[in-house]
Scaffold this motif. Structure first.
Motif, PDB file in Angstrom:
ATOM      1  N   ALA A  92      17.582   5.908  13.818  1.00  0.00           N
ATOM      2  CA  ALA A  92      17.884   7.329  13.680  1.00  0.00           C
ATOM      3  C   ALA A  92      16.620   8.170  13.564  1.00  0.00           C
ATOM      4  O   ALA A  92      16.590   9.319  13.986  1.00  0.00           O
ATOM      5  CB  ALA A  92      18.780   7.552  12.464  1.00  0.00           C
ATOM      6  N   GLY A  93      15.580   7.616  12.970  1.00  0.00           N
ATOM      7  CA  GLY A  93      14.323   8.322  12.799  1.00  0.00           C
ATOM      8  C   GLY A  93      13.247   7.349  12.384  1.00  0.00           C
ATOM      9  O   GLY A  93      13.541   6.322  11.759  1.00  0.00           O
ATOM     10  N   PHE A  94      11.986   7.671  12.724  1.00  0.00           N
ATOM     11  CA  PHE A  94      10.906   6.752  12.372  1.00  0.00           C
ATOM     12  C   PHE A  94       9.553   7.449  12.358  1.00  0.00           C
ATOM     13  O   PHE A  94       9.400   8.557  12.873  1.00  0.00           O
ATOM     14  CB  PHE A  94      10.861   5.566  13.335  1.00  0.00           C
ATOM     15  N   GLN A  95       8.600   6.764  11.779  1.00  0.00           N
ATOM     16  CA  GLN A  95       7.198   7.169  11.768  1.00  0.00           C
ATOM     17  C   GLN A  95       6.371   5.913  11.986  1.00  0.00           C
ATOM     18  O   GLN A  95       6.653   4.883  11.368  1.00  0.00           O
ATOM     19  CB  GLN A  95       6.827   7.800  10.426  1.00  0.00           C
ATOM     20  N   GLU A  96       5.377   5.990  12.852  1.00  0.00           N
ATOM     21  CA  GLU A  96       4.452   4.871  13.050  1.00  0.00           C
ATOM     22  C   GLU A  96       3.114   5.227  12.429  1.00  0.00           C
ATOM     23  O   GLU A  96       2.666   6.375  12.520  1.00  0.00           O
ATOM     24  CB  GLU A  96       4.266   4.559  14.536  1.00  0.00           C
ATOM     25  N   THR A 151      -9.564  -5.176  12.845  1.00  0.00           N
ATOM     26  CA  THR A 151      -8.176  -5.532  12.560  1.00  0.00           C
ATOM     27  C   THR A 151      -7.341  -4.265  12.420  1.00  0.00           C
ATOM     28  O   THR A 151      -7.712  -3.339  11.707  1.00  0.00           O
ATOM     29  CB  THR A 151      -8.071  -6.370  11.272  1.00  0.00           C
ATOM     30  N   ILE A 152      -6.219  -4.239  13.114  1.00  0.00           N
ATOM     31  CA  ILE A 152      -5.316  -3.087  13.065  1.00  0.00           C
ATOM     32  C   ILE A 152      -4.042  -3.494  12.330  1.00  0.00           C
ATOM     33  O   ILE A 152      -3.434  -4.515  12.647  1.00  0.00           O
ATOM     34  CB  ILE A 152      -4.960  -2.606  14.486  1.00  0.00           C
ATOM     35  N   ARG A 153      -3.661  -2.703  11.346  1.00  0.00           N
ATOM     36  CA  ARG A 153      -2.367  -2.876  10.690  1.00  0.00           C
ATOM     37  C   ARG A 153      -1.435  -1.792  11.232  1.00  0.00           C
ATOM     38  O   ARG A 153      -1.693  -0.608  11.063  1.00  0.00           O
ATOM     39  CB  ARG A 153      -2.461  -2.775   9.178  1.00  0.00           C
ATOM     40  N   HIS A 154      -0.384  -2.243  11.889  1.00  0.00           N
ATOM     41  CA  HIS A 154       0.609  -1.344  12.475  1.00  0.00           C
ATOM     42  C   HIS A 154       1.848  -1.372  11.605  1.00  0.00           C
ATOM     43  O   HIS A 154       2.352  -2.449  11.262  1.00  0.00           O
ATOM     44  CB  HIS A 154       0.944  -1.821  13.892  1.00  0.00           C
ATOM     45  N   MET A 155       2.329  -0.199  11.243  1.00  0.00           N
ATOM     46  CA  MET A 155       3.541  -0.095  10.441  1.00  0.00           C
ATOM     47  C   MET A 155       4.482   0.907  11.097  1.00  0.00           C
ATOM     48  O   MET A 155       4.060   1.989  11.508  1.00  0.00           O
ATOM     49  CB  MET A 155       3.207   0.352   9.020  1.00  0.00           C
ATOM     50  N   ALA A 156       5.722   0.518  11.218  1.00  0.00           N
ATOM     51  CA  ALA A 156       6.772   1.414  11.679  1.00  0.00           C
ATOM     52  C   ALA A 156       7.785   1.514  10.552  1.00  0.00           C
ATOM     53  O   ALA A 156       8.365   0.505  10.149  1.00  0.00           O
ATOM     54  CB  ALA A 156       7.420   0.879  12.946  1.00  0.00           C
ATOM     55  N   ILE A 157       7.944   2.712  10.006  1.00  0.00           N
ATOM     56  CA  ILE A 157       8.942   2.929   8.965  1.00  0.00           C
ATOM     57  C   ILE A 157      10.099   3.691   9.601  1.00  0.00           C
ATOM     58  O   ILE A 157       9.888   4.558  10.441  1.00  0.00           O
ATOM     59  CB  ILE A 157       8.356   3.640   7.731  1.00  0.00           C
ATOM     60  N   PHE A 158      11.320   3.335   9.205  1.00  0.00           N
ATOM     61  CA  PHE A 158      12.459   3.846   9.954  1.00  0.00           C
ATOM     62  C   PHE A 158      13.744   3.853   9.143  1.00  0.00           C
ATOM     63  O   PHE A 158      13.862   3.180   8.118  1.00  0.00           O
ATOM     64  CB  PHE A 158      12.666   3.027  11.231  1.00  0.00           C
ATOM     65  N   THR A 159      14.694   4.619   9.649  1.00  0.00           N
ATOM     66  CA  THR A 159      16.072   4.648   9.167  1.00  0.00           C
ATOM     67  C   THR A 159      16.961   4.311  10.345  1.00  0.00           C
ATOM     68  O   THR A 159      16.723   4.773  11.465  1.00  0.00           O
ATOM     69  CB  THR A 159      16.415   6.044   8.609  1.00  0.00           C
ATOM     70  N   LEU A 160      17.958   3.498  10.082  1.00  0.00           N
ATOM     71  CA  LEU A 160      18.887   3.102  11.140  1.00  0.00           C
ATOM     72  C   LEU A 160      20.124   3.990  11.146  1.00  0.00           C
ATOM     73  O   LEU A 160      20.434   4.663  10.155  1.00  0.00           O
ATOM     74  CB  LEU A 160      19.303   1.644  10.942  1.00  0.00           C
ATOM     75  N   LYS A 161      20.834   3.967  12.246  1.00  0.00           N
ATOM     76  CA  LYS A 161      22.098   4.696  12.364  1.00  0.00           C
ATOM     77  C   LYS A 161      23.211   3.997  11.581  1.00  0.00           C
ATOM     78  O   LYS A 161      24.240   4.601  11.301  1.00  0.00           O
ATOM     79  CB  LYS A 161      22.491   4.822  13.837  1.00  0.00           C
ATOM     80  N   HIS A 162      22.992   2.733  11.226  1.00  0.00           N
ATOM     81  CA  HIS A 162      23.981   1.943  10.493  1.00  0.00           C
ATOM     82  C   HIS A 162      23.824   2.153   8.990  1.00  0.00           C
ATOM     83  O   HIS A 162      22.733   2.458   8.512  1.00  0.00           O
ATOM     84  CB  HIS A 162      23.778   0.449  10.778  1.00  0.00           C
ATOM     85  N   PRO A 163      24.877   1.944   8.208  1.00  0.00           N
ATOM     86  CA  PRO A 163      24.737   1.963   6.756  1.00  0.00           C
ATOM     87  C   PRO A 163      23.704   0.922   6.291  1.00  0.00           C
ATOM     88  O   PRO A 163      23.576  -0.151   6.883  1.00  0.00           O
ATOM     89  CB  PRO A 163      26.143   1.608   6.249  1.00  0.00           C
ATOM     90  N   VAL A 164      22.973   1.257   5.242  1.00  0.00           N
ATOM     91  CA  VAL A 164      21.862   0.429   4.773  1.00  0.00           C
ATOM     92  C   VAL A 164      22.269  -1.018   4.512  1.00  0.00           C
ATOM     93  O   VAL A 164      21.551  -1.949   4.884  1.00  0.00           O
ATOM     94  CB  VAL A 164      21.231   1.054   3.509  1.00  0.00           C
ATOM     95  N   ASN A 165      23.394  -1.245   3.894  1.00  0.00           N
ATOM     96  CA  ASN A 165      23.801  -2.599   3.513  1.00  0.00           C
ATOM     97  C   ASN A 165      24.799  -3.235   4.485  1.00  0.00           C
ATOM     98  O   ASN A 165      25.484  -4.184   4.129  1.00  0.00           O
ATOM     99  CB  ASN A 165      24.372  -2.599   2.099  1.00  0.00           C
ATOM    100  N   GLY A 200      10.806  -0.860   6.837  1.00  0.00           N
ATOM    101  CA  GLY A 200       9.546  -0.880   7.557  1.00  0.00           C
ATOM    102  C   GLY A 200       9.295  -2.230   8.186  1.00  0.00           C
ATOM    103  O   GLY A 200       9.727  -3.261   7.662  1.00  0.00           O
ATOM    104  N   PHE A 201       8.626  -2.214   9.320  1.00  0.00           N
ATOM    105  CA  PHE A 201       8.045  -3.406   9.923  1.00  0.00           C
ATOM    106  C   PHE A 201       6.534  -3.229   9.806  1.00  0.00           C
ATOM    107  O   PHE A 201       6.005  -2.177  10.164  1.00  0.00           O
ATOM    108  CB  PHE A 201       8.405  -3.542  11.408  1.00  0.00           C
ATOM    109  N   SER A 202       5.868  -4.246   9.310  1.00  0.00           N
ATOM    110  CA  SER A 202       4.413  -4.218   9.196  1.00  0.00           C
ATOM    111  C   SER A 202       3.860  -5.457   9.880  1.00  0.00           C
ATOM    112  O   SER A 202       4.433  -6.547   9.758  1.00  0.00           O
ATOM    113  CB  SER A 202       4.006  -4.210   7.711  1.00  0.00           C
ATOM    114  N   MET A 203       2.756  -5.287  10.596  1.00  0.00           N
ATOM    115  CA  MET A 203       2.134  -6.416  11.290  1.00  0.00           C
ATOM    116  C   MET A 203       0.663  -6.110  11.506  1.00  0.00           C
ATOM    117  O   MET A 203       0.239  -4.955  11.384  1.00  0.00           O
ATOM    118  CB  MET A 203       2.833  -6.687  12.623  1.00  0.00           C
TER     119      MET A 203
END
Length: 100
Positions: A91-95, A5-19, A58-61
């Motif tokens: 804007a930036g991310f880590q997988e 089983t693989i858990r894939h996570m992409a953590i990121f910041t968007l170019k848009h304001p958080v809220n 983050g997206f986790s799956m």
């Protein structure tokens, strides 16, 4: 420990304001599109709360095995999401990929 089983996570910041509505729309689209891919299990949208991390979300799956993970990466819906939304709004991310 390794049952494939693989858990894939992409953590990121968007170019848009958080809220912003743009951020909410991106997160909804990500969940709707990516969780609908048949090999994706346990999809989650996560909000970062640690001051030690520069990323906001983050997206986790999970995937049953390497073949399922590759099918996800090659799936037309995933590729379209990356091309049309991810590449233009992130804007930036880590997988991170873990095997459990």
């Amino acid at each position: 420990m390794n049952n494939g089983t693989i858990r894939h996570m992409a953590i990121f910041t968007l170019k848009h304001p958080v809220n912003s509505e743009e951020t909410a729309a991106f997160l909804r689209a990500g969940e709707d599109i990516l969780s609908a891919i048949p090999v994706v299990r346990n999809f989650e949208v996560l909000r970062q709360v640690s001051a030690k991390c520069e990323y906001d979300f983050g997206f986790s799956m999970e995937f049953d095995n390497q073949e399922a993970y590759e099918a996800y990466n090659n799936h037309p819906s995933h590729q379209a999401f990356v091309r049309e939304r991810w590449d233009t709004e992130v804007a930036g991310f880590q997988e991170i990929d873990f095997v459990k």
